[in-house]
Design a protein around this motif. Structure first.
Motif, PDB file in Angstrom:
ATOM      1  N   PRO A 190      -0.509  10.978  13.767  1.00  0.00           N
ATOM      2  CA  PRO A 190      -0.662  12.079  12.807  1.00  0.00           C
ATOM      3  C   PRO A 190       0.509  13.050  12.908  1.00  0.00           C
ATOM      4  O   PRO A 190       1.041  13.312  13.984  1.00  0.00           O
ATOM      5  N   GLY A 191       0.922  13.546  11.748  1.00  0.00           N
ATOM      6  CA  GLY A 191       2.041  14.467  11.697  1.00  0.00           C
ATOM      7  C   GLY A 191       3.373  13.803  11.445  1.00  0.00           C
ATOM      8  O   GLY A 191       4.367  14.475  11.158  1.00  0.00           O
ATOM      9  N   SER A 192       3.416  12.474  11.548  1.00  0.00           N
ATOM     10  CA  SER A 192       4.653  11.746  11.271  1.00  0.00           C
ATOM     11  C   SER A 192       4.870  11.663   9.764  1.00  0.00           C
ATOM     12  O   SER A 192       3.923  11.765   8.976  1.00  0.00           O
ATOM     13  N   PRO A 193       6.118  11.467   9.330  1.00  0.00           N
ATOM     14  CA  PRO A 193       6.363  11.308   7.888  1.00  0.00           C
ATOM     15  C   PRO A 193       5.589  10.121   7.325  1.00  0.00           C
ATOM     16  O   PRO A 193       5.372   9.124   8.010  1.00  0.00           O
ATOM     17  N   ALA A 194       5.174  10.243   6.091  1.00  0.00           N
ATOM     18  CA  ALA A 194       4.438   9.157   5.442  1.00  0.00           C
ATOM     19  C   ALA A 194       5.342   7.936   5.283  1.00  0.00           C
ATOM     20  O   ALA A 194       6.559   8.075   5.128  1.00  0.00           O
ATOM     21  N   LYS A 196       7.553   5.066   3.819  1.00  0.00           N
ATOM     22  CA  LYS A 196       8.362   5.075   2.607  1.00  0.00           C
ATOM     23  C   LYS A 196       8.218   3.795   1.792  1.00  0.00           C
ATOM     24  O   LYS A 196       8.818   3.661   0.729  1.00  0.00           O
ATOM     25  N   VAL A 197       7.438   2.861   2.301  1.00  0.00           N
ATOM     26  CA  VAL A 197       7.276   1.589   1.599  1.00  0.00           C
ATOM     27  C   VAL A 197       5.821   1.415   1.191  1.00  0.00           C
ATOM     28  O   VAL A 197       4.915   2.005   1.780  1.00  0.00           O
ATOM     29  N   ALA A 198       5.614   0.605   0.172  1.00  0.00           N
ATOM     30  CA  ALA A 198       4.254   0.304  -0.270  1.00  0.00           C
ATOM     31  C   ALA A 198       3.585  -0.607   0.748  1.00  0.00           C
ATOM     32  O   ALA A 198       4.178  -1.587   1.203  1.00  0.00           O
ATOM     33  N   ILE A 199       2.357  -0.266   1.123  1.00  0.00           N
ATOM     34  CA  ILE A 199       1.607  -1.064   2.094  1.00  0.00           C
ATOM     35  C   ILE A 199       0.291  -1.460   1.450  1.00  0.00           C
ATOM     36  O   ILE A 199      -0.422  -0.609   0.901  1.00  0.00           O
ATOM     37  N   THR A 200      -0.027  -2.721   1.506  1.00  0.00           N
ATOM     38  CA  THR A 200      -1.265  -3.193   0.897  1.00  0.00           C
ATOM     39  C   THR A 200      -2.082  -3.970   1.922  1.00  0.00           C
ATOM     40  O   THR A 200      -1.562  -4.472   2.914  1.00  0.00           O
ATOM     41  N   MET A 201      -3.380  -4.038   1.674  1.00  0.00           N
ATOM     42  CA  MET A 201      -4.243  -4.929   2.443  1.00  0.00           C
ATOM     43  C   MET A 201      -4.510  -6.129   1.560  1.00  0.00           C
ATOM     44  O   MET A 201      -5.183  -6.012   0.537  1.00  0.00           O
ATOM     45  N   PRO A 202      -3.969  -7.275   1.900  1.00  0.00           N
ATOM     46  CA  PRO A 202      -4.067  -8.422   0.990  1.00  0.00           C
ATOM     47  C   PRO A 202      -5.486  -8.926   0.829  1.00  0.00           C
ATOM     48  O   PRO A 202      -6.296  -8.873   1.752  1.00  0.00           O
TER      49      PRO A 202
END
Length: 759
Positions: A190-194, A196-202
């Protein structure tokens, strides 16, 4: 420019036909004979020689593909291709930086090196030989002999055993951790930058992995011997393509079939007594855990009331020249690495985090399992091979032997988690994950995998608790669970981690049962009938829906123009996805829209009749209006894409080889088509993306195996190779190839003289 030319001289390079004296004392030696379609027949006196010959022949056909794979598993894609470009990890795309972080952090190379020391000597020999064979090809090719697509690229380099260990680990994880590689690589406290890439649950249904397999026993075949039809569905491009080979090695080993990039022997095929195929299993090869975090520190988690620290690993990923390396720290636990999928609400907060524990991580038993299958003299020995090694990572094994026995073994490396544990350990939100994985409570050590006596690795489910059936009738699988391999022989309920029991089957599975029953109703099975069956290209969805829709159209006095066109085309369609079928393109566009409608069927699923339910297309009231509206939308969709609504299917779904258009029959599995071809949009219409790949029909006579096969996309990814498209043409024409097994058949099909390599 890589320095290959300078390596091409010296004692390592022999003439193509050395004398026996020249071969004496050589560490590596193999003979490669190419037959029709460029299929290599590799002969070697020991296991090092087998790996040596297989690697050399594979590199001749697919060097650029394999060299890129070695760059991928080494975590070097960002350096060579840029961090934001895409990699194909088995079946899905991922950005290169995430891929590199995953392989540098999650693939535990020191542990793999240590594990390799305990591997059977023959497995070590195969891997050692593969490294030598690949490097030998680079030496022989020289800088100018490298295919144009990767000539002069720094990532085309000699390899070491480390590369093979990493590549094998990747293959083991294809249907599990690899699908969450970006989610693992971008997990941060928590607190880290979000990310930058799209992440999906296949969605497992959308991964593009599948297959059909049939094993017919003595009661159902024309000659009373076993017969196998294999039809795995794999990508047409990328590292998960199959490649044909025949291997004759020491100790009587003689197998013909296919393997993926980097596999040193056939993993699907046949010997003189047994044939086998694989289909992706519905069993889950990992579990997810929800962690309760220490309130004082989100990098610590609670287990049985005690706080434990997460283990950290910092990796550095090299970037293109002139750019600084990217450093990332990943966190792991006794329940595996932390992962995040923010779009699905799977985040790392101050209160909780999620992890993935994979049964195939560190699984180095696969090669030995396939070696033992290749040595098997009957299906009992095949079952013993998969059961004792638990090395098959994520596929069912379907086999038949010359004695008329048939086997379906859904026995793989699976977490040992019982139904009782799942019930007791499921957090309140477990249902949100149910389609993808089993979610367990990480705050209790009792929710970890149970250790069973006698398994080759702790925490694996014993084969005795998984599903296996032997019969003299028939068995099949089309990626649904172990419950039904034959509707007349339902399997008892097992742990939910092995798949769903007594639930609705996919349209493809139902089509399989319907078509198999029709096949057997017409008589016993032989090669000719099996060939027609494999490429019938029927659609169960069409069989169930087209007639009611056409009747619905006839009952309407007035129809919108687009709907009227659609009705007319469907009425004239042969309900198949053959190259000449007119109307297939329209139904392909229509059915996904119709299938989403609620209340689609009037007869619901009935576990007592899983083949024929649900059924009865609902065409009353507003359901009729919605179906016709969907048909009109499908017509408009095709017209917008520039595709004639009644175009022959082979004019729509094609492969372009230069100016040559090759029609491709088959269609989407979601339409209940067994000969699956999932396609992507192309300027001319559609082009196959994944689906039917290596199709084999294998029976036996008194002298050995009798095998017909087609590799739909051909042996080579090198556009300059004569074997880049020759089998695509054969597939388009449904032209089966009788594989040469005996010496006289090999000689008759030989393309040039044998090549002997040694060093």
């Amino acid at each position: 420019m890589i320095r290959i030319a300078a390596l091409a001289t010296g004692a390592a390079v022999l003439a193509l036909t050395p004398t026996s004296e020249a071969l004496a004392g050589k560490r590596y030696e193999a003979t490669i004979t190419r037959t029709t379609y460029g299929i290599p027949h590799i002969e070697a006196r020991d296991w090092r020689g087998v790996g040596y010959g297989v690697a050399y022949a594979y590199a001749e056909d697919n060097l650029c593909l394999l060299a890129e794979e070695f760059a991928t598993v080494a975590g070097e894609r960002s350096k060579h291709f840029g961090p934001e470009a895409k990699a194909v990890l088995g079946f899905e795309e991922i950005d290169n930086l995430s891929s590199d972080i995953f392989f540098r952090a999650v693939v535990d190379l020191p542990a793999l090196r240590e594990g390799a020391k305990a591997l059977p000597t023959r497995v070590q020999g195969l891997m050692d030989g593969y490294v030598a064979g690949y490097n030998r090809f680079l030496k022989d090719a020289g800088a100018d002999g490298i295919p144009a697509e990767c000539r002069g690229k720094a990532w085309v380099r000699p390899i070491t055993t480390d590369d093979m260990l990493r590549l094998n680990e990747k293959q083991m994880l294809l249907a599990s951790s690899l699908n969450l590689a970006a989610a693992i690589a971008n997990a941060a406290p928590p607190g880290s930058p979000a990310p930058k890439v799209a992440i999906t649950m296949p969605d497992p249904k959308e991964l593009g992995i599948g297959s059909n397999g049939w094993a017919f026993g003595a009661e159902t075949t024309a000659d009373g011997r076993g017969l196998v039809i294999g039809n795995p569905h794999f990508p047409w491009k990328g590292p998960a393509r199959f490649w044909q080979m025949r291997v004759k090695g020491p100790e009587g080993y003689e197998v013909m079939g296919v393997g993926l990039a980097g596999t040193p022997l056939p993993t699907l095929g046949f010997n003189k007594d047994v044939a086998w195929t694989h289909t992706v299993t519905e069993a889950r090869h990992f579990t997810l855990y929800q962690l309760t975090l220490d309130p004082a520190d989100p990098t610590r988690y609670m287990v049985d009331g005690a706080s434990e620290a997460m283990t950290t690993q910092t990796v550095s990923v090299p970037m293109p020249e002139g750019q600084p390396a990217v450093t990332r720290t990943l966190y792991t636990t006794r329940f595996g690495p932390v992962f995040v999928v923010p779009t699905r609400g799977i985040t790392w907060s101050a209160q909780s985090a999620f992890t993935l524990k994979d049964a195939n991580r560190g699984n180095q038993r696969g090669i030995e399992a396939w070696l033992r299958i290749g040595e098997a003299k009957n299906v009992g020995e095949v079952q013993a091979a998969v059961s004792e090694t638990l090395g098959i990572p994520w596929v069912n094994t379907i086999a038949a032997d010359r004695y008329g026995d048939a086997l379906h073994a859904d026995v793989t490396a699976v977490p040992n988690v019982s139904a009782e544990t799942i019930k007791d350990c499921s957090p309140p939100i477990a249902g949100l994950f149910a389609e993808f994985a089993v979610l367990l409570d990480g705050a209790r050590s009792a929710c970890d995998w149970e250790i069973a006596e006698g398994t080759p690795a702790p925490g694996l489910m014993p084969a005795s608790d998984q599903a296996a059936t032997v019969t003299r009738s028939w068995l099949t699988n089309s990626n649904d669970s172990y419950w039904l391999s034959n509707p007349a022989m339902p399997y008892r309920a097992l742990s939910p981690i092995l798949g769903r029991h007594a639930t609705a089957r996919s349209l493809r599975t139902r089509s399989n049962f319907v078509e198999t029953a029709a096949l057997l109703a017409g008589g016993t099975v032989d090669h000719a009938r099996a060939q027609d069956f494999a490429f019938a290209n029927k659609s169960l969805a069409a069989e169930m829906a087209v007639e009611p829709i056409v009747k619905l159209c006839a009952d309407r006095a007035i129809l919108p123009q687009t709907v009227g066109i659609g009705c007319s085309v469907l009425d004239g369609w042969d309900r198949r996805f053959d190259n000449a079928s007119r109307g297939a393109a329209l139904f392909r566009a229509f059915w996904p829209k119709a299938a989403r409608l609620s209340g689609l069927w009037t007869v619901p699923f009935d576990a007592a009749d899983p083949v024929n339910t649900p059924r009865g297309l609902a065409t009353e009231g507003d359901k009729a209006d919605k179906l016709l509206a969907a048909l009109g939308e499908a017509v408009e969709e095709l017209e917008k894409a520039g595709i004639a609504v009644d175009a022959p299917w082979g004019d729509v779904q094609r492969v372009m080889a230069g100016n040559e258009a090759i029609p491709i029959h088959g269609g989407p599995g979601g339409l209940g088509i067994l000969n699956v071809q999932e396609a992507a949009a192309a300027p001319w219409g559609l082009t196959p993306r994944h689906g039917t790949s290596y199709i084999q029909i294998v029976g036996f006579d008194e002298n050995g195996p009798v095998a017909d096969a087609i590799l739909s996309y051909g042996q080579s990814t090198n556009p300059a190779s004569p074997h880049a498209i020759d089998q695509i043409r054969a597939y388009a024409a449904k032209k089966w190839h009788r594989l040469p097994w005996h010496a006289e058949a090999i000689e008759a099909q030989a393309l040039g003289k044998p090549k002997r390599i040694a060093e």
